[in-house]
Write a protein that holds these residues in place. Structure first.
Motif, short mmCIF file in Angstrom:
data_model
loop_
_atom_site.label_atom_id
_atom_site.label_comp_id
_atom_site.label_asym_id
_atom_site.label_seq_id
_atom_site.Cartn_x
_atom_site.Cartn_y
_atom_site.Cartn_z
N ALA A 151 0.83 -1.21 0.00
CA ALA A 151 0.00 0.00 0.00
C ALA A 151 0.86 1.26 0.00
O ALA A 151 0.57 2.23 -0.70
N LYS A 152 1.95 1.24 0.77
CA LYS A 152 2.84 2.40 0.83
C LYS A 152 3.54 2.63 -0.50
O LYS A 152 3.68 3.76 -0.95
N THR A 153 3.96 1.53 -1.13
CA THR A 153 4.62 1.65 -2.44
C THR A 153 3.67 2.22 -3.47
O THR A 153 4.03 3.12 -4.26
N ASN B 99 3.14 5.95 -2.75
CA ASN B 99 4.30 6.76 -3.15
C ASN B 99 4.38 6.92 -4.66
O ASN B 99 4.76 7.97 -5.18
N ASN B 100 4.00 5.87 -5.40
CA ASN B 100 4.07 5.93 -6.86
C ASN B 100 3.05 6.90 -7.45
O ASN B 100 3.34 7.59 -8.43
N ILE B 101 1.85 6.97 -6.85
CA ILE B 101 0.82 7.84 -7.42
C ILE B 101 0.92 9.27 -6.93
O ILE B 101 0.26 10.15 -7.44
N THR B 102 1.77 9.51 -5.91
CA THR B 102 1.92 10.88 -5.39
C THR B 102 3.27 11.48 -5.72
O THR B 102 3.51 12.65 -5.41
N SER B 103 4.16 10.70 -6.33
CA SER B 103 5.49 11.22 -6.65
C SER B 103 5.48 11.98 -7.98
O SER B 103 4.57 11.87 -8.75
#
Length: 220
Positions: A211-213, A216-220
């Protein structure tokens, strides 16, 4: 001096006499220190593995991970000179990787923590030091909670350990936290459900990484 009952207090007194009001200096100036040491690292580190770690630390948003990397990278500019035995005969010079790994307490399982921590610092701390007593009690509680079976004697022992731990915690730090209250109910939970190691959900915590990965991918 190190064998005296109050040796920790004596060391603190000596330090404060030599360096007045500077016992917490590194903590208060850590952010400023990081800024300066990073520039020094980039100018002086030559080891490629250390450079890769430095680049990771610069890009991560995890402050704890960053602080850890900046600390162990001191081994890359203050090169280790220690030697240790291999197979009891030949002497090997410690590498930067050896120094970095020795900075971390290596554990096969969480239950090994009590053994390793006592091996490392147990004989250097007076049993009268309340903070050490608190840690030893917590270690004993964790060791007992990982048992595969419990007798009435074990449950009574667990209740007494938890009570003693909480009393010292209140003495040292004040009010208990919610998780300390949860701990009080563990003996009763074991009576009703059996050993907690067979019902815990710790392994499923690993799913949080996915979930964290994704986040991070959709907010980076």
């Amino acid at each position: 001096m190190l064998k005296l009952t109050k040796r920790c207090r004596y060391i603190n007194l000596d330090f404060n006499l030599i360096y007045p009001a500077k016992d917490n200096l590194l903590k208060t100036k850590w952010d400023n220190f990081k800024t300066k040491i990073v520039n020094y690292y980039y100018a002086n580190i030559r080891n490629q593995q250390s450079i890769d770690l430095l680049n990771q630390a610069k890009t991560t948003k995890k402050i704890d991970f960053q602080d850890y990397i900046f600390t162990i990278l001191l081994n890359s500019v203050l090169l280790p000179s220690a030697r240790f035995s291999v197979d009891g005969n030949t002497k090997k010079k410690a590498t930067i990787k050896d120094a970095n790994e020795s900075f971390v307490l290596q554990l096969t399982t969480i239950s090994d923590y009590s053994i390793r921590i006592k091996e490392i610092i147990g004989d250097l701390i007076s049993p009268d030091v309340k903070h050490w007593k608190l840690l030893v009690l917590l270690i004993e509680i964790v060791d007992l909670l990982f048992d595969s079976s419990f007798s009435n004697f074990d449950l009574d022992k667990l209740k007494n350990l938890i009570k003693a731990h909480h009393q010292i915690y209140i003495l040292l730090y004040g009010n208990l936290k919610p998780k300390h209250h949860f701990l009080v109910h563990y003996p009763h939970a074991i009576e009703k459900c059996g050993p907690l190691k067979f019902v815990w959900a710790m392994r499923f915590e690993a799913k949080h990484k996915d979930a964290k990965t994704y986040f991070n991918n959709i907010t980076s």
